[in-house]
Scaffold this motif. Sequence first.
Motif, PDB file in Angstrom:
ATOM      1  N   GLN A 149      -3.808   4.456  -2.095  1.00  0.00           N
ATOM      2  CA  GLN A 149      -4.399   5.734  -2.494  1.00  0.00           C
ATOM      3  C   GLN A 149      -5.318   6.264  -1.410  1.00  0.00           C
ATOM      4  O   GLN A 149      -5.354   7.463  -1.136  1.00  0.00           O
ATOM      5  CB  GLN A 149      -5.173   5.557  -3.798  1.00  0.00           C
ATOM      6  CG  GLN A 149      -4.280   5.221  -4.971  1.00  0.00           C
ATOM      7  CD  GLN A 149      -5.075   4.974  -6.243  1.00  0.00           C
ATOM      8  OE1 GLN A 149      -6.267   4.709  -6.184  1.00  0.00           O
ATOM      9  NE2 GLN A 149      -4.416   5.065  -7.379  1.00  0.00           N
ATOM     10  N   LEU A 150      -6.057   5.355  -0.775  1.00  0.00           N
ATOM     11  CA  LEU A 150      -6.958   5.757   0.298  1.00  0.00           C
ATOM     12  C   LEU A 150      -6.207   6.493   1.398  1.00  0.00           C
ATOM     13  O   LEU A 150      -6.642   7.548   1.865  1.00  0.00           O
ATOM     14  CB  LEU A 150      -7.649   4.512   0.859  1.00  0.00           C
ATOM     15  CG  LEU A 150      -8.323   4.630   2.225  1.00  0.00           C
ATOM     16  CD1 LEU A 150      -9.509   5.573   2.137  1.00  0.00           C
ATOM     17  CD2 LEU A 150      -8.748   3.258   2.725  1.00  0.00           C
ATOM     18  N   LEU A 151      -5.050   5.957   1.800  1.00  0.00           N
ATOM     19  CA  LEU A 151      -4.327   6.527   2.921  1.00  0.00           C
ATOM     20  C   LEU A 151      -3.464   7.724   2.534  1.00  0.00           C
ATOM     21  O   LEU A 151      -3.328   8.669   3.306  1.00  0.00           O
ATOM     22  CB  LEU A 151      -3.441   5.459   3.567  1.00  0.00           C
ATOM     23  CG  LEU A 151      -4.169   4.295   4.252  1.00  0.00           C
ATOM     24  CD1 LEU A 151      -3.160   3.306   4.805  1.00  0.00           C
ATOM     25  CD2 LEU A 151      -5.068   4.805   5.369  1.00  0.00           C
ATOM     26  N   PHE A 152      -2.880   7.681   1.336  1.00  0.00           N
ATOM     27  CA  PHE A 152      -1.853   8.654   1.004  1.00  0.00           C
ATOM     28  C   PHE A 152      -2.327   9.831   0.158  1.00  0.00           C
ATOM     29  O   PHE A 152      -1.914  10.967   0.397  1.00  0.00           O
ATOM     30  CB  PHE A 152      -0.691   7.958   0.285  1.00  0.00           C
ATOM     31  CG  PHE A 152       0.200   7.170   1.195  1.00  0.00           C
ATOM     32  CD1 PHE A 152       1.219   7.779   1.892  1.00  0.00           C
ATOM     33  CD2 PHE A 152       0.010   5.808   1.360  1.00  0.00           C
ATOM     34  CE1 PHE A 152       2.043   7.064   2.743  1.00  0.00           C
ATOM     35  CE2 PHE A 152       0.818   5.080   2.203  1.00  0.00           C
ATOM     36  CZ  PHE A 152       1.836   5.699   2.895  1.00  0.00           C
ATOM     37  N   LEU A 194       0.826  -1.211   0.000  1.00  0.00           N
ATOM     38  CA  LEU A 194       0.000   0.000   0.000  1.00  0.00           C
ATOM     39  C   LEU A 194       0.864   1.266   0.000  1.00  0.00           C
ATOM     40  O   LEU A 194       0.525   2.259  -0.651  1.00  0.00           O
ATOM     41  CB  LEU A 194      -0.995  -0.014   1.150  1.00  0.00           C
ATOM     42  CG  LEU A 194      -0.566   0.248   2.590  1.00  0.00           C
ATOM     43  CD1 LEU A 194      -0.550   1.736   2.917  1.00  0.00           C
ATOM     44  CD2 LEU A 194      -1.528  -0.461   3.542  1.00  0.00           C
ATOM     45  N   VAL A 195       2.016   1.233   0.700  1.00  0.00           N
ATOM     46  CA  VAL A 195       2.926   2.383   0.665  1.00  0.00           C
ATOM     47  C   VAL A 195       3.496   2.547  -0.741  1.00  0.00           C
ATOM     48  O   VAL A 195       3.557   3.659  -1.278  1.00  0.00           O
ATOM     49  CB  VAL A 195       4.059   2.209   1.697  1.00  0.00           C
ATOM     50  CG1 VAL A 195       5.148   3.272   1.492  1.00  0.00           C
ATOM     51  CG2 VAL A 195       3.498   2.312   3.112  1.00  0.00           C
ATOM     52  N   SER A 196       3.914   1.436  -1.351  1.00  0.00           N
ATOM     53  CA  SER A 196       4.438   1.495  -2.709  1.00  0.00           C
ATOM     54  C   SER A 196       3.398   2.053  -3.665  1.00  0.00           C
ATOM     55  O   SER A 196       3.702   2.889  -4.529  1.00  0.00           O
ATOM     56  CB  SER A 196       4.861   0.084  -3.147  1.00  0.00           C
ATOM     57  OG  SER A 196       5.234   0.064  -4.503  1.00  0.00           O
ATOM     58  N   LEU A 198      -3.982  12.952   1.909  1.00  0.00           N
ATOM     59  CA  LEU A 198      -3.000  13.583   2.791  1.00  0.00           C
ATOM     60  C   LEU A 198      -1.924  14.301   1.991  1.00  0.00           C
ATOM     61  O   LEU A 198      -1.604  15.469   2.254  1.00  0.00           O
ATOM     62  CB  LEU A 198      -2.367  12.519   3.694  1.00  0.00           C
ATOM     63  CG  LEU A 198      -1.181  12.982   4.551  1.00  0.00           C
ATOM     64  CD1 LEU A 198      -1.620  14.054   5.537  1.00  0.00           C
ATOM     65  CD2 LEU A 198      -0.558  11.787   5.277  1.00  0.00           C
ATOM     66  N   LEU A 199      -1.353  13.606   0.999  1.00  0.00           N
ATOM     67  CA  LEU A 199      -0.289  14.209   0.203  1.00  0.00           C
ATOM     68  C   LEU A 199      -0.805  15.371  -0.641  1.00  0.00           C
ATOM     69  O   LEU A 199      -0.090  16.356  -0.852  1.00  0.00           O
ATOM     70  CB  LEU A 199       0.351  13.151  -0.694  1.00  0.00           C
ATOM     71  CG  LEU A 199       1.114  12.035   0.039  1.00  0.00           C
ATOM     72  CD1 LEU A 199       1.561  10.959  -0.938  1.00  0.00           C
ATOM     73  CD2 LEU A 199       2.302  12.604   0.799  1.00  0.00           C
ATOM     74  N   ALA A 200      -2.049  15.262  -1.119  1.00  0.00           N
ATOM     75  CA  ALA A 200      -2.624  16.380  -1.873  1.00  0.00           C
ATOM     76  C   ALA A 200      -2.792  17.603  -0.984  1.00  0.00           C
ATOM     77  O   ALA A 200      -2.507  18.738  -1.397  1.00  0.00           O
ATOM     78  CB  ALA A 200      -3.974  15.966  -2.463  1.00  0.00           C
ATOM     79  N   VAL A 259      -7.574  18.662  -3.985  1.00  0.00           N
ATOM     80  CA  VAL A 259      -7.785  17.853  -2.779  1.00  0.00           C
ATOM     81  C   VAL A 259      -9.093  17.075  -2.888  1.00  0.00           C
ATOM     82  O   VAL A 259      -9.174  15.901  -2.505  1.00  0.00           O
ATOM     83  CB  VAL A 259      -7.780  18.754  -1.531  1.00  0.00           C
ATOM     84  CG1 VAL A 259      -8.137  17.944  -0.290  1.00  0.00           C
ATOM     85  CG2 VAL A 259      -6.412  19.405  -1.350  1.00  0.00           C
ATOM     86  N   THR A 260     -10.128  17.710  -3.431  1.00  0.00           N
ATOM     87  CA  THR A 260     -11.412  17.031  -3.620  1.00  0.00           C
ATOM     88  C   THR A 260     -11.276  15.871  -4.601  1.00  0.00           C
ATOM     89  O   THR A 260     -11.814  14.779  -4.372  1.00  0.00           O
ATOM     90  CB  THR A 260     -12.472  18.021  -4.136  1.00  0.00           C
ATOM     91  OG1 THR A 260     -12.586  19.106  -3.217  1.00  0.00           O
ATOM     92  CG2 THR A 260     -13.823  17.341  -4.296  1.00  0.00           C
ATOM     93  N   ALA A 261     -10.549  16.103  -5.688  1.00  0.00           N
ATOM     94  CA  ALA A 261     -10.355  15.045  -6.680  1.00  0.00           C
ATOM     95  C   ALA A 261      -9.557  13.880  -6.092  1.00  0.00           C
ATOM     96  O   ALA A 261      -9.861  12.707  -6.350  1.00  0.00           O
ATOM     97  CB  ALA A 261      -9.636  15.605  -7.910  1.00  0.00           C
ATOM     98  N   ALA A 262      -8.533  14.194  -5.284  1.00  0.00           N
ATOM     99  CA  ALA A 262      -7.776  13.130  -4.623  1.00  0.00           C
ATOM    100  C   ALA A 262      -8.674  12.365  -3.663  1.00  0.00           C
ATOM    101  O   ALA A 262      -8.544  11.140  -3.500  1.00  0.00           O
ATOM    102  CB  ALA A 262      -6.586  13.721  -3.877  1.00  0.00           C
TER     103      ALA A 262
END
Length: 419
Positions: A153-156, A25-27, A159-161, A269-272
């Motif tokens: 994608q759910l976790l990152f 999931l991190v990858s 947050l990253l966006a 951010v909304t799109a992410a």
Amino acid sequence: MASTNSKPRVHYGWVVLIVTFVTLLVSAGIRSMPSIFMLPFEEEFGWSRGGISGVVSIGIFLYGLVGPFSASVLLKYGIRRVMVFSLALLAAGLVVTPWMQALWQFEILWGVVAGLGTGMMANVLGVTVANQWFVKRKGLAVGILTASAATGQLLFLPLLARITVQTGWRTSVYTAVGVLVVLMILVAVLMRNHPYDVGAAPYGSEEKSKPAPFRGNIFSAPLLALGEGLKNKTFWLLAGTFFFCGFSTNGLIGTHLIPACGDYGIAEVTAAGLLAFMGVFDLFGTTFSGWLSDRFDSRWLLFWYYGLRGLSLLYLPYALGSGPLNLMIFSVFYGLDWIATVPPTVKLAAREFGKEKSGMIFGWVVVAHQIGASAAAYGAGTVREWLGSYTVPFVAAGAVCLFAALMAIRISKREPQLA
């Protein structure tokens, strides 16, 4: 004193599965970062959408091409050692990223280094772990590990966006580096290569046997497996359907949904968040797909998965222009089916070619997946530059998914393995 033969309450295979899940999931989260950076890079460096998409395309292609060879490398050098090396390679590329100034540097760092680093931690890793550690519940294990891509994608992504919008994309990169360092320690401490390393049998088996040493060359063995696959009709159908799978998932939606939302004034951010929302449903959808593949005909599972995905993509252009409710409906419908195709595809490959070769064979099927994804990542960005819209790529992806559904039911119910 307790008997030395007493069984632990929790089989260590589940510990290995959790560590592998977190690694994948991190990858996956890091691999999806260029979709967040596409708009900032256009603004800061003046790079074109097509140029950035080309870099993503190279990374996606290498991510797939490494797969068959990573299967043999994992068997020869051990899962733990390969995972630590791949995480270190990925972290090294990320550390240098904030100093890049030219597109060719982005191509090396995210096209080549990130492509190779994440490619060693792709679906083939999950298949290898499932084959080594599980006899029972293997389909479920593959489903859980496959779902980690969407969970990343759910976790990152959200947050990253948010970090990218508030403090800049460089801070997002350093955040990812910190996560990778922690993960390397976790893998080094907890990961094991085979049940024999902890004195156990694979889950669902009573036979505690030492793993057979890998025989053959790590480069020639995958090529020999490819040669065997090319003679087999099932291989061609699996590779063909997976080409369209990649074309319609990480190559198109994973790379271009965020910039496509930007064309309609939807915040980054909304799109992410929409991608993350898909990840929630794919976590359930793909895990459930693994459960189903242990019980039902995988050919018909693939027929329904590709058919429903095609319908959702044909709906997407309308959803983008008609408000948040329709986009939410698309996210749920598409998310349930994002990569649910992997467990039945893995099962069909293992049935046709056997346990020992299934990792390398599936690796070549993933190469077809990534070629399709690479074509979509570059092609959709180029078409967007020409036409000013993503409508044509989305509709084309929907159409090819419907064709893939028909291909799936052409797979023979049972064919003998090649000698």
